[in-house]
Design an enzyme around this catalytic site. Structure first.
Site, mmCIF file in Angstrom:
data_model
loop_
_atom_site.group_PDB
_atom_site.id
_atom_site.type_symbol
_atom_site.label_atom_id
_atom_site.label_comp_id
_atom_site.label_asym_id
_atom_site.label_seq_id
_atom_site.Cartn_x
_atom_site.Cartn_y
_atom_site.Cartn_z
ATOM 1 C CG ASP A 64 -1.621 1.408 1.560
ATOM 2 O OD1 ASP A 64 -2.172 1.637 0.526
ATOM 3 O OD2 ASP A 64 -1.571 1.645 2.588
ATOM 4 C CG ASP B 89 -1.996 7.538 0.570
ATOM 5 O OD1 ASP B 89 -1.306 8.322 0.359
ATOM 6 O OD2 ASP B 89 -3.084 7.046 -0.151
#
Length: 215
Positions: A9, A11
């Site tokens: 991922d 963020d």
């Protein structure tokens, strides 16, 4: 050495912040973003609504926002060590390709999956193209970028069995990817759902700590 694959991922995982808020904070839109996120709509509907808020902002605004967010501690070192262990490394994010691409270029990432924010003549139109994926495999996530679908897709592309994959994320949006990977890690988890869904958790803001779980 056996080929492996790692999907991160972006963020809150590779970077120490969230692009949507780095951009929204600059233009007084954070309250409206939070309202959308708290409204209970499926994730992909939230993505469409948030993109519409940014209509009229510029590509430069977005680039400035992503450049303002620092990488997570030891991010570059962790990526380098995974590469030494013959990992293909990618970003699977429900952020935007222009931001994920910036991070990918900085880290020399092999693949990216994210939302395509429409930009015409340097201006954000408010429209977004979402790759989805959950609709094809029946995944429960219902977000704009099904991370399980894209993890499995890139594993096939690089000829890596899913049991030889690593997935790292920090919120409920990452659960389907973390549960599907051979090794799934909740990194600095931001909500109770991902904690419940994960057997491997890193609570220190240091990406090198993830490597204790992999070969």
């Amino acid at each position: 050495m056996m080929q492996r694959l790692a999907a991160f991922d972006m963020d809150g995982t590779l970077i120490q912040g969230r692009l949507v808020f780095a951009l929204a904070d600059r233009f007084g839109l954070s309250g409206r973003v939070r309202e959308i996120q708290a409204g209970g709509a499926p994730g992909y509907e939230q993505t469409k609504a948030i993109a519409a808020l940014f209509a009229g902002l510029t590509k430069q605004d977005l680039e400035s926002a992503i450049q303002s967010i620092p990488l997570t501690k030891n991010c570059e070192q962790a990526i380098a060590k995974l590469r030494e262990r013959n990992y293909k490394i990618g970003i699977i994010s429900d952020s935007y390709t222009i931001a994920a691409g910036f991070v990918a270029n900085r880290l020399h990432i092999d693949f990216v999956a994210a939302n395509e924010l429409e930009i015409i003549n340097g201006k954000i139109t408010g429209k977004v193209e979402m790759p989805l994926g959950w609709d094809r495999i029946g995944c429960f996530c219902k977000i704009s970028v099904c991370k399980r679908y894209h993890l499995e897709k890139f594993a096939r592309k690089f000829g890596v069995p899913v049991e030889h994959t690593l997935a790292v994320g920090d919120t409920r949006s990452d659960i389907c990817m973390i549960q599907s990977a051979g090794v799934g890690v909740a990194f600095m988890p931001k909500d109770a759902e991902i904690v419940k869904a994960s057997t491997r958790i890193v609570r220190e803001p240091d990406l090198l700590k993830v490597l204790k779980f992999v070969a």
